[in-house]
Design an enzyme around this catalytic site. Structure first.
Site, PDB file in Angstrom:
ATOM      1  N   ASP A 280      -3.295   2.774   1.805  1.00 33.52           N
ATOM      2  CA  ASP A 280      -3.047   2.067   0.550  1.00 33.52           C
ATOM      3  C   ASP A 280      -1.585   1.648   0.489  1.00 33.52           C
ATOM      4  O   ASP A 280      -0.709   2.437   0.887  1.00 33.52           O
ATOM      5  CB  ASP A 280      -3.349   3.013  -0.631  1.00 33.52           C
TER       6      ASP A 280
ATOM      7  N   HIS B 161       2.060  -6.357  -1.428  1.00 34.39           N
ATOM      8  CA  HIS B 161       1.569  -5.182  -2.165  1.00 34.39           C
ATOM      9  C   HIS B 161       0.804  -4.215  -1.270  1.00 34.39           C
ATOM     10  O   HIS B 161       0.584  -3.064  -1.641  1.00 34.39           O
ATOM     11  CB  HIS B 161       0.655  -5.632  -3.312  1.00 34.39           C
TER      12      HIS B 161
END
Ligand code: ADP
Ligand code: F6P
Length: 517
Positions: free
Chosen positions: A399, A183
């Site tokens: 991110d 992720h």
């Protein structure tokens, strides 16, 4: 060995095998205190937001840690049984002793992998005892799984905590299909090579049948590291940027490596935004702020999110564009996270200090430029805030994806609003055209982008937001899951899910034809 038996296994399992998802943390954290009733707290973060609808829709089984230590295991189990009744999927906890929670969670994951993979190597502490704890914990997870899986089940491991779980499962003789999705970003070789256990991490990753990354850049970084560290080359037919799935040969096995940008359940957010009570709440928020332009940011408390840089950019905007004083307000919502880690406590204090400083410099009677909420809010309340705002300021320093960017667009009551997005968020790889991309380290640049967002003509906003919404609606979290599960060879996909998942190829073919033209 502390192993908990499964708390619930559905007796109507599909013959083609169940979907068993594994992540370090379960979607709920059970808080146990000696003289209080147990509390069930939704776990914070993008992984849970994305995975919960996927498991619910596919009646999956979720294995993970409930945020406790071994001593509380029985009470945690009982609370999880209750939770699973409404959750729509089964849950099994992995019980960890206190020492392993410290060495693995606080040490290995939070002081090594998380900062390193976000390019913040100076925050790392490569303590060998952390690595040893990670090996013990992965083995504990493997033991729980080996007692629970049937041969046809697909094991889908999630995120950076459990990079080596596939190898630990193999060592226990678990021969199920096993896939992994990261992720968070995968760092460039210059950074990854600093990891003292780089060979072990890469070799262990190759135990999976499929390895998925968020973006093409993450996959390229991984393949370059594989080449540099293990001298393993991938088989590519065409340009790496446009080939969705490549393979790597390892121990007479073919490992597939792909990228799958994660997303949100678009309909869940847009339907919430359409509820009369949510619309009403959005109006109330807008009226209470009493400004022409409302800007919102929503983050888990984390130093990767660039919150201090962002508050500085808001202050700089007021300095550069004084005409916006009393015309604009900024709401920063932060959900508490990793409160046992010192850096996170320090970050909270830094944010509070910056908010006070900015408000001290600019506030006027009846107008406050920065509003800071430090708490978790309900999904309805969150959607109302997204809907009330005109601009989302999503500026992480780095991110994996950033779901807040997608949630803001899905929660718009109309195709209006501007997304100001960090070029270092995975979402930028999808939205480089319709979003206003910024470098979060460039404080003046972010300040100017905010002013540009305010001044953007309505037709231009509508065009950009329309593009964002249609892209997020089409490539939602179910599309992401279907595309991944198709490549992982899960037999439980319906025909409709298979064809939904395969649209990723269409998208890539379209990208190819753009290059060809
Ligand atoms: P990460 O994976 O690093 O946590 P994401 O942006 O992908 O980052 O996901 C963050 C998730 O946390 C989003 O689903 C967002 O809605 C949720 N969230 C963030 N702040 C809050 C808050 N104060 N209350 C409730 N949910 C929040
Ligand atoms: O990918 C971000 C992530 O690490 C997720 O695994 C999780 O959803 C979130 O951050 C919260 O982190 P933690 O499990 O450390 O509380």
């Amino acid at each position: 060995m502390l192993v908990q038996s499964p708390i619930m296994i559905s007796d109507t399992q599909p013959t083609q095998g169940r979907l068993i998802c594994v992540s370090n943390r379960l979607p709920v954290t059970i808080r146990i205190s000696p003289d209080q009733p147990d509390t069930v707290i939704p776990s914070a973060g993008g992984l849970v937001t994305a995975l919960a609808p996927v498991l619910r829709a596919r009646k999956g089984h979720w294995i993970g840690w409930a945020g406790n230590v071994a001593a509380d295991a029985d009470r945690v189990s009982a609370a999880l049984v209750e939770f699973s009744k409404d959750a729509g999927f089964d849950l099994t906890q992995v019980i960890l002793p206190k020492d392993d929670v410290e060495g693995f969670y606080l040490g290995y994951t939070n002081r090594i992998i998380w900062p390193l993979f976000h390019d913040l190597q100076s925050r790392c502490n490569f303590d060998p005892s952390y690595w040893e704890a990670s090996q013990r914990v992965e083995t504990t997870f493997a033991t729980v799984l080996s007692n629970l899986v049937n041969s046809e089940d697909l094991i889908w491991v999630h995120d950076y905590h459990l990079l080596g779980l596939g190898a630990k499962l193999q060592a226990k003789g678990v021969l199920n299909r096993c896939a992994f999705f990261l992720h968070i970003p995968f760092p460039a070789p210059d950074i990854f090579l600093k990891l003292p256990w780089r060979n072990e991490v890469l070799s262990e990753l190759l135990a999976y049948d499929l390895i998925g990354f968020q973006t093409e850049r993450d996959r390229r970084n991984f393949l370059t590291c594989l080449d540099e560290v293990l001298h393993k080359k991938s088989t590519i037919n065409g340009s790496l940027a446009t080939v969705p799935l490549v393979s790597v040969q390892h121990n007479e096995k073919t490992v597939k490596v792909g990228y799958y940008p994660i997303s949100i359940d678009y309909n869940e957010f847009s339907e919430l935004a359409a509820l009369p009570e949510v619309k009403q709440r959005a109006i109330e928020v807008g009226e209470a702020m009493k400004v022409a332009h409302l800007v919102i940011s929503v983050d888990r408390l984390d130093y990767t999110k660039g919150i201090p840089h962002r508050i500085r950019a808001v202050a700089r905007m007021l300095e550069l564009f004084p005409e916006l004083i009393e015309q604009i307000a900024f709401i920063q919502i932060v959900v508490p996270s990793r409160e046992d880690v010192t850096e996170y406590r320090d970050l909270r204090a830094e944010i509070e200090q910056l908010v006070t400083k900015t408000n001290g410099a600019y506030a006027k009677p009846g107008w406050t430029p920065v509003h800071h909420f430090f708490r978790s809010i309900t999904r309805e309340e969150l959607v109302a805030y997204y809907a009330a705002a005109e601009i989302a300021l999503v500026t992480p320093l780095k991110d994996g994806m950033n779901l807040v960017a997608k949630e803001f667009c899905a929660s718009r009551p109309s195709s209006d609003g501007v997304l100001v997005l960090s070029e270092f968020a995975g979402a930028a790889s999808e939205f480089f055209e319709p979003a206003l991309l910024v470098n979060p380290y460039d404080i003046d640049g972010v300040a100017r982008a905010l002013a540009d967002a305010v001044r953007m003509p309505p037709e231009e906003r509508g065009r950009r937001m329309g593009l964002l919404q249609s892209q997020i609606r089409k490539y939602d979290v179910h599309h992401w899951a279907n595309a991944f599960l198709l490549d992982a060879g899960w037999k439980g996909l319906s025909t409709a899910q298979q064809s939904n998942g395969s649209t990723i190829w269409e998208r890539l073919r379209r990208a190819l034809s753009v290059f060809d033209a």
